[in-house]
Scaffold this motif. Sequence first.
Motif, PDB file in Angstrom:
ATOM      1  N   PHE A 167      59.058  48.334  -0.090  1.00 57.84           N
ATOM      2  CA  PHE A 167      60.314  48.384   0.644  1.00 57.84           C
ATOM      3  C   PHE A 167      60.683  47.042   1.271  1.00 57.84           C
ATOM      4  O   PHE A 167      61.662  46.953   2.008  1.00 57.84           O
ATOM      5  CB  PHE A 167      60.237  49.452   1.746  1.00 57.84           C
ATOM      6  CG  PHE A 167      59.076  49.263   2.687  1.00 57.84           C
ATOM      7  CD1 PHE A 167      59.167  48.402   3.763  1.00 57.84           C
ATOM      8  CD2 PHE A 167      57.892  49.945   2.475  1.00 57.84           C
ATOM      9  CE1 PHE A 167      58.101  48.226   4.634  1.00 57.84           C
ATOM     10  CE2 PHE A 167      56.816  49.781   3.338  1.00 57.84           C
ATOM     11  CZ  PHE A 167      56.917  48.922   4.413  1.00 57.84           C
ATOM     12  N   SER A 168      59.888  45.991   1.032  1.00 57.37           N
ATOM     13  CA  SER A 168      60.187  44.691   1.627  1.00 57.37           C
ATOM     14  C   SER A 168      61.354  44.025   0.901  1.00 57.37           C
ATOM     15  O   SER A 168      61.648  44.316  -0.254  1.00 57.37           O
ATOM     16  CB  SER A 168      58.946  43.783   1.553  1.00 57.37           C
ATOM     17  OG  SER A 168      58.566  43.580   0.207  1.00 57.37           O
ATOM     18  N   ILE A 169      62.033  43.119   1.616  1.00 54.69           N
ATOM     19  CA  ILE A 169      63.192  42.424   1.053  1.00 54.69           C
ATOM     20  C   ILE A 169      62.707  41.273   0.187  1.00 54.69           C
ATOM     21  O   ILE A 169      61.884  40.453   0.616  1.00 54.69           O
ATOM     22  CB  ILE A 169      64.091  41.907   2.190  1.00 54.69           C
ATOM     23  CG1 ILE A 169      64.536  43.086   3.065  1.00 54.69           C
ATOM     24  CG2 ILE A 169      65.303  41.170   1.636  1.00 54.69           C
ATOM     25  CD1 ILE A 169      65.336  42.659   4.275  1.00 54.69           C
ATOM     26  N   PRO A 170      63.174  41.202  -1.061  1.00 59.03           N
ATOM     27  CA  PRO A 170      62.746  40.098  -1.941  1.00 59.03           C
ATOM     28  C   PRO A 170      63.123  38.741  -1.356  1.00 59.03           C
ATOM     29  O   PRO A 170      64.072  38.621  -0.574  1.00 59.03           O
ATOM     30  CB  PRO A 170      63.498  40.375  -3.255  1.00 59.03           C
ATOM     31  CG  PRO A 170      63.858  41.837  -3.196  1.00 59.03           C
ATOM     32  CD  PRO A 170      64.064  42.144  -1.746  1.00 59.03           C
ATOM     33  N   ARG A 190      68.351  47.726   2.437  1.00 62.04           N
ATOM     34  CA  ARG A 190      67.019  47.746   3.040  1.00 62.04           C
ATOM     35  C   ARG A 190      66.998  46.966   4.347  1.00 62.04           C
ATOM     36  O   ARG A 190      66.270  47.313   5.283  1.00 62.04           O
ATOM     37  CB  ARG A 190      66.001  47.154   2.056  1.00 62.04           C
ATOM     38  CG  ARG A 190      65.552  48.134   0.998  1.00 62.04           C
ATOM     39  CD  ARG A 190      64.587  47.518   0.022  1.00 62.04           C
ATOM     40  NE  ARG A 190      65.219  46.515  -0.805  1.00 62.04           N
ATOM     41  CZ  ARG A 190      64.594  45.915  -1.819  1.00 62.04           C
ATOM     42  NH1 ARG A 190      63.330  46.202  -2.084  1.00 62.04           N
ATOM     43  NH2 ARG A 190      65.221  45.021  -2.552  1.00 62.04           N
ATOM     44  N   ARG A 191      67.831  45.934   4.436  1.00 64.53           N
ATOM     45  CA  ARG A 191      67.870  45.145   5.671  1.00 64.53           C
ATOM     46  C   ARG A 191      68.362  46.000   6.826  1.00 64.53           C
ATOM     47  O   ARG A 191      67.767  46.014   7.915  1.00 64.53           O
ATOM     48  CB  ARG A 191      68.794  43.942   5.444  1.00 64.53           C
ATOM     49  CG  ARG A 191      68.815  42.944   6.591  1.00 64.53           C
ATOM     50  CD  ARG A 191      69.876  41.885   6.280  1.00 64.53           C
ATOM     51  NE  ARG A 191      69.747  41.377   4.925  1.00 64.53           N
ATOM     52  CZ  ARG A 191      68.975  40.362   4.581  1.00 64.53           C
ATOM     53  NH1 ARG A 191      68.249  39.752   5.517  1.00 64.53           N
ATOM     54  NH2 ARG A 191      68.907  39.943   3.345  1.00 64.53           N
ATOM     55  N   ILE A 192      69.447  46.735   6.624  1.00 71.52           N
ATOM     56  CA  ILE A 192      69.991  47.569   7.692  1.00 71.52           C
ATOM     57  C   ILE A 192      69.074  48.761   7.973  1.00 71.52           C
ATOM     58  O   ILE A 192      68.887  49.173   9.122  1.00 71.52           O
ATOM     59  CB  ILE A 192      71.399  48.038   7.338  1.00 71.52           C
ATOM     60  CG1 ILE A 192      72.332  46.825   7.166  1.00 71.52           C
ATOM     61  CG2 ILE A 192      71.955  48.968   8.398  1.00 71.52           C
ATOM     62  CD1 ILE A 192      72.389  45.954   8.392  1.00 71.52           C
ATOM     63  N   ALA A 193      68.485  49.334   6.917  1.00 78.53           N
ATOM     64  CA  ALA A 193      67.557  50.463   7.111  1.00 78.53           C
ATOM     65  C   ALA A 193      66.374  50.039   7.974  1.00 78.53           C
ATOM     66  O   ALA A 193      65.924  50.795   8.828  1.00 78.53           O
ATOM     67  CB  ALA A 193      67.084  50.985   5.756  1.00 78.53           C
TER      68      ALA A 193
END
Length: 225
Positions: free
Chosen positions: A5-8, A222-225
């Motif tokens: 779930f990490s941001i690339p 994913r950033r906002i989540a």
Amino acid sequence: MRLPFSIPDHDRRLIPDGRLAGIMPWIIAIMLFLTALSAATAIRLGYSVQANSSGLARQATVQLLEPDPAARATDQKRIAAWLERFPGVSAVRAVPESEARQLLEPWIGSAVEDAGIPVPALIDIAFASPPDNAQLRALRIQLVRQTSNARVDTHSSWIAPLLSFLRTILWIALSVLLLLLVATAATVALSVRAALNTHRSTIEIMHMMGSTDLQVARLFQRRIA
């Protein structure tokens, strides 16, 4: 090892931001804490209301208002034996006179025993399931046939104001929980709009290069989540 779930890295370089930057994440954290606290309070109040109402609804007390001590003791044993055979009654307990006098001491002190004031004989009843009005009416009618000095008090009637107050607090807690959820969602929406406005120029360049709205939205999911 990168978490799923990490941001690339390429997305992070394209839309850079600092972790826990600004006051918005802290506001969201405080609101989530208050939401969890309200939810825990509502769950606890709901459990208390259910446990107290279901337990007390199955209990009642029979009072024998006989002034003669000998007759009162005899009636207590006889009525207790009769109640054990009454349909729907699961347990019967004849309360000793000493225990009944102790129940009155907080209100009138030791004057009950010193003045020789007669204390009603008490019999505690536990039903197998919460009785309805028809069952209680039948119990009162048949009990009067056994003795005219008997009275039936249901425990649920005594604690009804407290249960009503607990239900009111429960609805208030649920209302606060709902308001906090709405406020948290509004805060997240404002945070999304702020992030989009901050990176407006980058988004316009991506659109000029052929990126779709869905591709841009995925950069923020994913950033906002």
